[in-house]
Design a protein around this motif. Structure first.
Motif, PDB file in Angstrom:
ATOM      1  N   ARG A  67       0.873  -1.189   0.000  1.00  0.00           N
ATOM      2  CA  ARG A  67       0.000   0.000   0.000  1.00  0.00           C
ATOM      3  C   ARG A  67       0.902   1.229   0.000  1.00  0.00           C
ATOM      4  NH1 ARG A  67      -5.350   0.167   1.498  1.00  0.00           N
ATOM      5  NH2 ARG A  67      -5.055   2.022   2.792  1.00  0.00           N
ATOM      6  N   ARG A  69       1.632   5.500  -0.656  1.00  0.00           N
ATOM      7  CA  ARG A  69       1.037   6.828  -0.602  1.00  0.00           C
ATOM      8  C   ARG A  69       1.226   7.524  -1.964  1.00  0.00           C
ATOM      9  NH1 ARG A  69       2.376  11.775   1.747  1.00  0.00           N
ATOM     10  NH2 ARG A  69       4.538  11.094   2.014  1.00  0.00           N
ATOM     11  N   ARG A  91       1.020   8.912  -9.478  1.00  0.00           N
ATOM     12  CA  ARG A  91      -0.008   8.635 -10.484  1.00  0.00           C
ATOM     13  C   ARG A  91       0.565   9.013 -11.857  1.00  0.00           C
ATOM     14  NH1 ARG A  91      -5.230   8.370  -9.268  1.00  0.00           N
ATOM     15  NH2 ARG A  91      -5.040   9.739  -7.453  1.00  0.00           N
ATOM     16  N   THR A 111      -4.715  -2.173  -9.489  1.00  0.00           N
ATOM     17  CA  THR A 111      -4.585  -1.414  -8.231  1.00  0.00           C
ATOM     18  C   THR A 111      -5.965  -1.140  -7.640  1.00  0.00           C
ATOM     19  OG1 THR A 111      -4.760   0.733  -9.309  1.00  0.00           O
ATOM     20  CG2 THR A 111      -2.535  -0.206  -9.116  1.00  0.00           C
ATOM     21  N   GLY A 112      -5.958  -0.787  -6.362  1.00  0.00           N
ATOM     22  CA  GLY A 112      -7.154  -0.248  -5.714  1.00  0.00           C
ATOM     23  C   GLY A 112      -6.736   1.039  -5.033  1.00  0.00           C
ATOM     24  N   GLU A 113      -7.634   2.029  -5.024  1.00  0.00           N
ATOM     25  CA  GLU A 113      -7.246   3.326  -4.471  1.00  0.00           C
ATOM     26  C   GLU A 113      -8.203   3.732  -3.354  1.00  0.00           C
ATOM     27  OE1 GLU A 113      -6.657   6.284  -7.548  1.00  0.00           O
ATOM     28  OE2 GLU A 113      -6.600   7.871  -6.034  1.00  0.00           O
ATOM     29  N   GLU A 114      -7.628   4.216  -2.241  1.00  0.00           N
ATOM     30  CA  GLU A 114      -8.452   4.628  -1.108  1.00  0.00           C
ATOM     31  C   GLU A 114      -7.655   5.594  -0.246  1.00  0.00           C
ATOM     32  OE1 GLU A 114     -11.591   2.155   1.700  1.00  0.00           O
ATOM     33  OE2 GLU A 114      -9.581   1.382   1.414  1.00  0.00           O
ATOM     34  N   ASP A 115      -8.267   6.671   0.183  1.00  0.00           N
ATOM     35  CA  ASP A 115      -7.664   7.613   1.141  1.00  0.00           C
ATOM     36  C   ASP A 115      -6.261   8.060   0.721  1.00  0.00           C
ATOM     37  OD1 ASP A 115      -9.896   7.255   2.659  1.00  0.00           O
ATOM     38  OD2 ASP A 115      -8.997   5.700   3.951  1.00  0.00           O
ATOM     39  N   LYS A 117      -4.161   6.564  -0.930  1.00  0.00           N
ATOM     40  CA  LYS A 117      -3.200   5.470  -1.038  1.00  0.00           C
ATOM     41  C   LYS A 117      -3.617   4.520  -2.162  1.00  0.00           C
ATOM     42  CE  LYS A 117      -1.049   5.379   3.371  1.00  0.00           C
ATOM     43  NZ  LYS A 117      -0.685   4.656   4.565  1.00  0.00           N
ATOM     44  N   VAL A 118      -2.616   3.855  -2.725  1.00  0.00           N
ATOM     45  CA  VAL A 118      -2.908   2.876  -3.766  1.00  0.00           C
ATOM     46  C   VAL A 118      -2.418   1.513  -3.287  1.00  0.00           C
ATOM     47  CG1 VAL A 118      -0.751   3.422  -5.010  1.00  0.00           C
ATOM     48  CG2 VAL A 118      -2.600   2.250  -6.204  1.00  0.00           C
ATOM     49  N   GLU A 119      -3.290   0.517  -3.467  1.00  0.00           N
ATOM     50  CA  GLU A 119      -2.909  -0.844  -3.110  1.00  0.00           C
ATOM     51  C   GLU A 119      -2.514  -1.579  -4.383  1.00  0.00           C
ATOM     52  OE1 GLU A 119      -5.870  -3.168  -1.119  1.00  0.00           O
ATOM     53  OE2 GLU A 119      -4.485  -4.851  -0.827  1.00  0.00           O
TER      54      GLU A 119
END
Ligand code: AMP
Ligand code: MG
Length: 397
Positions: A67, A69, A91, A111-115, A117-119
């Motif tokens: 994960r 930033r 990005r 990827t997954g993106e949240e808050d 942050k990218v997973e």
């Protein structure tokens, strides 16, 4: 016209008379169908910088499940100079510079993106989805050779390689003249015994396709004075003069004596060719080339292709060789005793094999038989016929 030349001999005489034209600068956007006069080298690497092949995130290589930033964005045309640590990602969009400190791009789909942050849902290899600088062309490498005809692809490559201007051969200046009292302008009503001047338009179009600048397209009456005046005027401006008709031995064929009168020396008259036997070629001291093509419409276009087209290419220092390939006859073709024939053929592929079929009646006045002809099958002179299935050389049209 007792000693007829073979097609090859006639073409050799044409090429021997060619003096290549000077080169000039040409804006690359105006370069279509011109011929490059000097080697073109890449001004820099292409692509100029390492960039992303995907929309996603520029990261360091490593295992799945991290994960990171998101600290900045690199967009096409807008690189970022934000430094990247382990634990951080940038990005990135397709074509954007891969930022210093990152090694690879993971595509957004992985990827997954949240808050903020990218997973990373997949492992990332070094160099993954990165297009290295110079991947396409290396700085200084020869990209296009002198003598290359410039098509759409060559122009795009030249621009990518950094060229704004190209050094090209000057376009040959061509004048096309149809001779004959019977000739009328395109679309004009025909009186008794008249026909339209189809040769002039067809020949001018062929010349243009070969990179020439067609200065004028006209017609001349069948009198010695009119012929001489028109030739004289054309020779003032042309590098290549293409005349159709009036080169045979009839009482109203004035082209040969008129050419002699205006200082054009005969280099040959008569080719062992059907259609196109009375083809005439000459040149002037100053290097101007003159083609006296037979008036019959098929003969005019075919002989232009066989002799004038190679000359236009050679004037621009391009390879004059015509596109030629073997094919099998789909039906028998009768030979001519003393002349090679250029037979208009349709091309078909049958079980991987190229086969050619004559387009129909081959009279030199059947202009429509050139429609749909993909080539000219060369039938050697001889007493018999070539059987179906025999291999012949075909010139592409
Ligand atoms: P010539 O070579 O002048 O004897 O002409 C041979 C044949 O070609 C005649 O039937 C002419 O009418 C025809 N012809 C000559 N010039 C042209 C032209 N510019 N366009 C179409 N047909 C032509
Ligand atoms: Mg005539």
């Amino acid at each position: 016209m007792s000693d007829l030349l073979s097609i090859a001999q006639a073409r050799e005489r044409v090429l021997a008379a060619v003096r290549p034209l000077d080169a000039e600068p040409v804006a690359v956007a105006a370069g279509l169908d011109r011929v490059l006069a000097t080697d073109l080298r890449a001004a820099g690497d292409v692509p100029p910088f390492a960039n992303s092949a995907m929309d996603g995130f520029a990261v360091r290589a490593g295992a799945a499940g991290r994960r990171l930033r998101i600290v900045a964005e690199s967009r096409a045309g807008h690189p970022t100079s934000v430094p990247v640590d382990d634990g951080e990602a940038i990005r990135i969009s397709t074509g954007a510079a891969v930022p210093a400190g990152t090694e690879a791009v993971i595509r957004v789909e992985d990827t997954g993106e949240e808050d903020g942050k990218v997973e990373l849902l997949a492992a990332v290899r070094p160099g993954q989805n990165v297009r290295a600088a110079g991947d396409d062309l290396r700085a200084g490498a020869v990209v296009l050779r002198a003598g290359t005809p410039l098509g759409p692809v060559e122009l795009a490559v030249a621009v990518a390689a950094g060229a704004g201007e190209l050094t090209c051969a000057r376009r040959p200046r061509v004048v096309v003249l149809g001779t004959g009292d019977e000739l009328r302008e395109p679309g004009d009503p025909l009186g008794p015994g008249q026909i339209h001047n189809s040769n002039a338009v067809g020949l001018a179009a062929l010349a243009q396709r070969a990179g020439a600048e067609v200065l004028s397209v006209g017609r001349v009456a069948d009198t010695p004075a009119a012929t001489e005046a028109a030739l004289h005027e054309a020779l003032e401006v042309a590098d290549v003069l293409v005349v159709s008709g009036g080169v045979s031995v009839g009482p109203h064929d004035h082209v040969k004596p008129a050419l002699d009168a205006v200082g054009v020396s005969e280099r040959f008259w008569g080719v062992a060719l059907k259609p196109g036997k009375p083809t005439w070629f000459g040149s002037r001291r100053d290097g101007t080339l003159v083609f006296g093509l037979p008036g019959n419409p098929v003969s005019a276009l075919v002989t232009f292709g066989l002799f004038a087209l190679p000359a236009l290419r050679a004037l621009q220092d391009a390879d004059p060789a015509l596109d030629s390939f073997p094919a099998k006859l789909a039906e028998p073709v009768a030979q001519e005793a003393h002349r090679e024939q250029a037979v208009r053929v349709r091309l078909e592929r049958e079980r991987g094999e190229l086969r050619v079929t004559p387009t129909g009646p081959q009279g030199s006045h059947i202009l429509s038989s050139l429609l749909g002809a993909g080539g000219l099958a060369l039938i050697p002179a001889g007493a018999g016929e070539l059987a179906a299935g025999e291999e012949v050389q075909v010139l592409g049209l």
